[in-house]
Design a protein around this motif. Structure first.
Motif, PDB file in Angstrom:
ATOM      1  N   TYR A  84     -46.094-115.724 -24.705  1.00 47.85           N
ATOM      2  CA  TYR A  84     -47.278-114.645 -24.816  1.00 47.85           C
ATOM      3  C   TYR A  84     -48.222-114.810 -26.267  1.00 47.85           C
ATOM      4  O   TYR A  84     -49.274-114.072 -26.312  1.00 47.85           O
ATOM      5  CB  TYR A  84     -46.898-113.309 -24.500  1.00 47.85           C
ATOM      6  CG  TYR A  84     -46.341-113.407 -23.162  1.00 47.85           C
ATOM      7  CD1 TYR A  84     -47.137-112.708 -22.109  1.00 47.85           C
ATOM      8  CD2 TYR A  84     -44.845-113.693 -22.548  1.00 47.85           C
ATOM      9  CE1 TYR A  84     -46.757-112.833 -20.789  1.00 47.85           C
ATOM     10  CE2 TYR A  84     -44.549-113.534 -21.339  1.00 47.85           C
ATOM     11  CZ  TYR A  84     -45.467-113.088 -20.436  1.00 47.85           C
ATOM     12  OH  TYR A  84     -45.046-113.129 -19.052  1.00 47.85           O
ATOM     13  N   SER A 170     -34.942-114.962 -19.048  1.00 47.56           N
ATOM     14  CA  SER A 170     -36.185-113.779 -19.342  1.00 47.56           C
ATOM     15  C   SER A 170     -37.559-113.999 -19.338  1.00 47.56           C
ATOM     16  O   SER A 170     -38.336-113.411 -19.107  1.00 47.56           O
ATOM     17  CB  SER A 170     -35.568-113.295 -20.601  1.00 47.56           C
ATOM     18  OG  SER A 170     -35.498-114.422 -21.601  1.00 47.56           O
ATOM     19  N   PHE A 171     -37.656-115.414 -19.692  1.00 49.21           N
ATOM     20  CA  PHE A 171     -38.894-116.103 -19.492  1.00 49.21           C
ATOM     21  C   PHE A 171     -39.407-115.813 -18.349  1.00 49.21           C
ATOM     22  O   PHE A 171     -40.673-115.351 -18.207  1.00 49.21           O
ATOM     23  CB  PHE A 171     -39.035-117.327 -19.808  1.00 49.21           C
ATOM     24  CG  PHE A 171     -38.388-117.791 -21.154  1.00 49.21           C
ATOM     25  CD1 PHE A 171     -37.830-117.089 -22.236  1.00 49.21           C
ATOM     26  CD2 PHE A 171     -38.313-119.335 -21.587  1.00 49.21           C
ATOM     27  CE1 PHE A 171     -37.306-117.276 -23.537  1.00 49.21           C
ATOM     28  CE2 PHE A 171     -37.843-119.398 -22.871  1.00 49.21           C
ATOM     29  CZ  PHE A 171     -37.229-118.741 -23.841  1.00 49.21           C
ATOM     30  N   LEU A 173     -38.649-113.380 -15.559  1.00 47.79           N
ATOM     31  CA  LEU A 173     -38.535-111.986 -15.446  1.00 47.79           C
ATOM     32  C   LEU A 173     -39.902-111.399 -16.128  1.00 47.79           C
ATOM     33  O   LEU A 173     -40.309-110.560 -15.613  1.00 47.79           O
ATOM     34  CB  LEU A 173     -37.395-111.578 -15.785  1.00 47.79           C
ATOM     35  CG  LEU A 173     -36.147-111.758 -14.830  1.00 47.79           C
ATOM     36  CD1 LEU A 173     -34.775-111.194 -15.473  1.00 47.79           C
ATOM     37  CD2 LEU A 173     -36.261-111.056 -13.379  1.00 47.79           C
ATOM     38  N   MET A 174     -40.195-111.818 -17.295  1.00 47.38           N
ATOM     39  CA  MET A 174     -41.106-110.987 -18.115  1.00 47.38           C
ATOM     40  C   MET A 174     -42.578-111.355 -17.549  1.00 47.38           C
ATOM     41  O   MET A 174     -43.438-110.235 -17.661  1.00 47.38           O
ATOM     42  CB  MET A 174     -41.531-111.959 -19.510  1.00 47.38           C
ATOM     43  CG  MET A 174     -42.148-110.906 -20.438  1.00 47.38           C
ATOM     44  SD  MET A 174     -41.817-111.563 -22.225  1.00 47.38           S
ATOM     45  CE  MET A 174     -42.933-110.438 -23.242  1.00 47.38           C
ATOM     46  N   HIS A 197     -39.216-114.005 -27.819  1.00 47.19           N
ATOM     47  CA  HIS A 197     -39.423-112.485 -27.509  1.00 47.19           C
ATOM     48  C   HIS A 197     -39.742-111.734 -28.669  1.00 47.19           C
ATOM     49  O   HIS A 197     -40.283-110.837 -28.571  1.00 47.19           O
ATOM     50  CB  HIS A 197     -38.318-111.988 -26.550  1.00 47.19           C
ATOM     51  CG  HIS A 197     -38.038-112.315 -25.102  1.00 47.19           C
ATOM     52  ND1 HIS A 197     -39.060-111.954 -24.211  1.00 47.19           N
ATOM     53  CD2 HIS A 197     -37.174-113.339 -24.843  1.00 47.19           C
ATOM     54  CE1 HIS A 197     -38.598-112.605 -23.079  1.00 47.19           C
ATOM     55  NE2 HIS A 197     -37.531-113.408 -23.401  1.00 47.19           N
ATOM     56  N   ASP A 202     -37.386-106.399 -26.846  1.00 48.40           N
ATOM     57  CA  ASP A 202     -38.454-107.191 -25.997  1.00 48.40           C
ATOM     58  C   ASP A 202     -37.326-107.897 -25.049  1.00 48.40           C
ATOM     59  O   ASP A 202     -37.754-108.091 -23.944  1.00 48.40           O
ATOM     60  CB  ASP A 202     -39.381-107.812 -26.805  1.00 48.40           C
ATOM     61  CG  ASP A 202     -40.370-106.877 -27.263  1.00 48.40           C
ATOM     62  OD1 ASP A 202     -40.513-105.854 -26.935  1.00 48.40           O
ATOM     63  OD2 ASP A 202     -41.291-107.332 -28.161  1.00 48.40           O
ATOM     64  N   TYR A 203     -36.639-108.605 -25.582  1.00 50.26           N
ATOM     65  CA  TYR A 203     -35.644-109.547 -24.685  1.00 50.26           C
ATOM     66  C   TYR A 203     -34.805-108.710 -23.902  1.00 50.26           C
ATOM     67  O   TYR A 203     -34.701-109.154 -22.549  1.00 50.26           O
ATOM     68  CB  TYR A 203     -34.655-110.313 -25.704  1.00 50.26           C
ATOM     69  CG  TYR A 203     -33.541-111.082 -24.837  1.00 50.26           C
ATOM     70  CD1 TYR A 203     -33.858-112.096 -24.216  1.00 50.26           C
ATOM     71  CD2 TYR A 203     -32.040-110.725 -25.124  1.00 50.26           C
ATOM     72  CE1 TYR A 203     -32.951-112.714 -23.628  1.00 50.26           C
ATOM     73  CE2 TYR A 203     -31.203-111.364 -24.391  1.00 50.26           C
ATOM     74  CZ  TYR A 203     -31.473-112.480 -23.718  1.00 50.26           C
ATOM     75  OH  TYR A 203     -30.717-113.210 -23.011  1.00 50.26           O
ATOM     76  N   ALA A 206     -37.424-107.572 -20.936  1.00 53.54           N
ATOM     77  CA  ALA A 206     -37.571-108.434 -20.138  1.00 53.54           C
ATOM     78  C   ALA A 206     -36.100-108.790 -18.931  1.00 53.54           C
ATOM     79  O   ALA A 206     -36.546-108.882 -17.953  1.00 53.54           O
ATOM     80  CB  ALA A 206     -37.590-109.957 -20.785  1.00 53.54           C
ATOM     81  N   LYS A 207     -35.138-108.728 -19.539  1.00 56.62           N
ATOM     82  CA  LYS A 207     -33.928-108.767 -18.523  1.00 56.62           C
ATOM     83  C   LYS A 207     -34.100-107.595 -17.552  1.00 56.62           C
ATOM     84  O   LYS A 207     -33.566-107.785 -16.400  1.00 56.62           O
ATOM     85  CB  LYS A 207     -32.616-109.105 -19.315  1.00 56.62           C
ATOM     86  CG  LYS A 207     -32.441-110.115 -20.236  1.00 56.62           C
ATOM     87  CD  LYS A 207     -32.187-111.195 -19.113  1.00 56.62           C
ATOM     88  CE  LYS A 207     -31.536-112.540 -19.884  1.00 56.62           C
ATOM     89  NZ  LYS A 207     -31.681-113.754 -18.994  1.00 56.62           N
ATOM     90  N   ARG A 209     -36.232-106.123 -16.235  1.00 51.46           N
ATOM     91  CA  ARG A 209     -37.049-106.031 -15.125  1.00 51.46           C
ATOM     92  C   ARG A 209     -36.468-106.481 -13.948  1.00 51.46           C
ATOM     93  O   ARG A 209     -37.089-106.367 -12.651  1.00 51.46           O
ATOM     94  CB  ARG A 209     -38.228-107.260 -15.499  1.00 51.46           C
ATOM     95  CG  ARG A 209     -39.201-106.426 -16.502  1.00 51.46           C
ATOM     96  CD  ARG A 209     -40.322-107.614 -16.472  1.00 51.46           C
ATOM     97  NE  ARG A 209     -41.494-107.124 -17.662  1.00 51.46           N
ATOM     98  CZ  ARG A 209     -42.447-106.546 -17.257  1.00 51.46           C
ATOM     99  NH1 ARG A 209     -42.996-106.536 -15.943  1.00 51.46           N
ATOM    100  NH2 ARG A 209     -43.753-106.231 -17.927  1.00 51.46           N
TER     101      ARG A 209
END
Length: 449
Positions: A84, A170-171, A173-174, A197, A202-203, A206-207, A209
């Motif tokens: 991002y 995580s990539f 799901l984010m 992340h 932040d990691y 993401a998880k 989510r």
């Protein structure tokens, strides 16, 4: 497909190709979206981009120009690997343009229920176990996500008689917004991917989510012994099914007196399970819980657990040769994964380790080396890992250049009953394109003995 009309006439920018971007671009075009594709690889080196041009899409290659945002863009579907911090994504965020991964697209069109699995470790094994348990129980599981076919391709073909079993990073799901699986599985959370992340918080977000949009009619299967996972579960609106290898879980899955139980009912003796490793018991508990919720029978769950020998390249039993047991754990690209692999065995282990040097030390591997009789190192990190092994007086430490040399040395060092384990604790990219290629090279070297 459901909700297919939602994309009609929308202007969508697909950022990054590879498998997921290519599949998303084709699907969006089929759904009537106006698709622009942008990929960093030059057009002359990019057959996927050339093919999409042939299908009538606007394709921009070689860079990510901000001018792509000058015209109307209703949605960006990005490759999960693009961070991002990418300048184009930063500008898109300022313009309040939604940024998603194709996982969100897959969810929005899927007619099938989704079982989604994430965690720092164990995702592939758990996903494969669930798939096997459902398949043997007469369901039609479709594997997607990090393993299997790109999720939106699977969702395009799925019917309401199917169930999609989706491994998620995580990539991926984010980049979700409304994503709501029927069953989510949250295995564990350790420090990982902080270069992407930025922070552990932040990691974790993401998880988390994976369950953030679930409701009481959905299920969250979660690791009740992982503090971070438990905190996420406490805030979830889903119906919660915990699992633990160390604590009693009355309304979930646990291990008592050598038996795996579901809601206090014994399923199978741990001694009857073929898959090695204490860490895999957690994966088995999670898989059994999700499979039961999705309609798998206890008889078929037992059958799978008695016969399943492991995912390819993940603590995979390769063969017995001259009374030596060979295991391929090429997917162990970090120290934690290798530690888990070493803890799986109560036999003497000869460890083959090495690969890409990411600048880290290997001191955190020391507590797991107690059962190792010999270490053979190779690749960029060979000297670092050898130094760590020597520091605790491992019986034998050998340093070579190539993996095939390491296999020959390990065999010569071994005795009957030993485990010869490839568990590199490093990425493969110094000598191999992928960990799969490294694992195949290991198997070939064994066959050449």
């Amino acid at each position: 497909m459901k909700a297919a009309e939602n994309f009609q006439g929308k202007h969508v920018l697909v950022l990054g190709l590879a498998k997921s971007g290519y599949a998303a671009a084709r699907l969006l075009s089929k759904l009537g979206a106006v698709v622009t594709v942008n990929d960093g690889k030059p057009l002359e080196e990019n057959p996927a981009a050339q093919e999409l041009i042939g299908q009538g899409m606007n394709v921009v290659c070689g860079e990510h120009p901000l001018s792509l945002l000058d015209s109307q863009v209703d949605l960006i579907v990005k490759n999960p690997g693009i961070p991002y911090s990418n300048t184009l994504l930063i500008e898109a965020d300022k313009k309040n343009i939604p940024i998603q991964t194709e996982i969100e697209l897959a969810y929005q069109i899927s007619e099938a229920d989704i079982i989604a699995i994430t965690g720092s470790n164990g995702k592939t094994t758990t996903t494969t176990l669930i798939t096997e348990m459902l398949h043997h129980s007469g369901r039609t599981p479709l594997v997607a996500g990090n393993i299997g076919i790109v999720a939106c391709e699977v969702a395009e073909q799925a019917t309401d008689d199917d169930v999609i079993v989706m491994e998620l990073s995580s990539f991926q799901l984010m980049g979700t917004d409304t994503f709501r699986p029927k069953i989510s599985v949250l295995l564990n959370i350790f420090d990982a991917h902080l270069d992407y992340h930025g922070t552990k918080e932040d990691y974790i977000a993401a998880k988390a989510r994976i369950q953030s949009k679930q409701q009481a009619s959905d299920y969250l299967v979660y690791n009740a012994s992982d503090d971070v996972v438990t905190q996420i579960a406490q805030s979830s609106e889903a119906t919660k099914i915990g699992f633990s290898t160390v604590d009693l879980v009355e309304d979930g899955l646990d291990v008592v007196e050598g038996y795996i139980r579901y809601k206090k009912t014994a399923i199978i003796a741990v001694s009857d399970i073929m898959l090695p490793g204490k860490h895999n018991i957690e994966n088995i508990l999670a898989a059994a819980g999700a499979a039961i919720l999705a309609g798998a029978s206890l008889t078929q769950i037992q059958h799978v657990l008695r016969t399943f020998g492991g995912v390819e390249h993940r603590l995979q039993f390769v063969k017995k040769h001259d009374e030596r047991l060979f295991y391929n754990d090429s997917k162990a690209t970090n120290i934690l994964a290798t530690s888990k692999a070493l803890e799986a065995f109560d036999k003497p282990v000869i460890l083959l380790a090495g690969g890409l040097d990411r600048g880290n030390s290997f001191d955190s591997l020391i507590p797991s080396l107690s059962g190792v009789k010999s270490v053979v190192t190779y690749g960029e990190t060979k000297e670092k890992i050898a130094q760590t092994a020597r520091s605790i007086n491992i019986q034998s430490v050998q340093v070579v250049n190539q993996l095939d040399e390491a296999v020959r040395i390990a065999y010569n060092e071994s005795e009957e009953g030993d485990v010869i384990l490839l568990s590199p604790a490093c990425a493969s990219w110094d000598q191999f394109k992928t960990f799969e290629e490294r694992g195949q090279a290991f198997i070939q070297a064994i066959n050449n003995l």
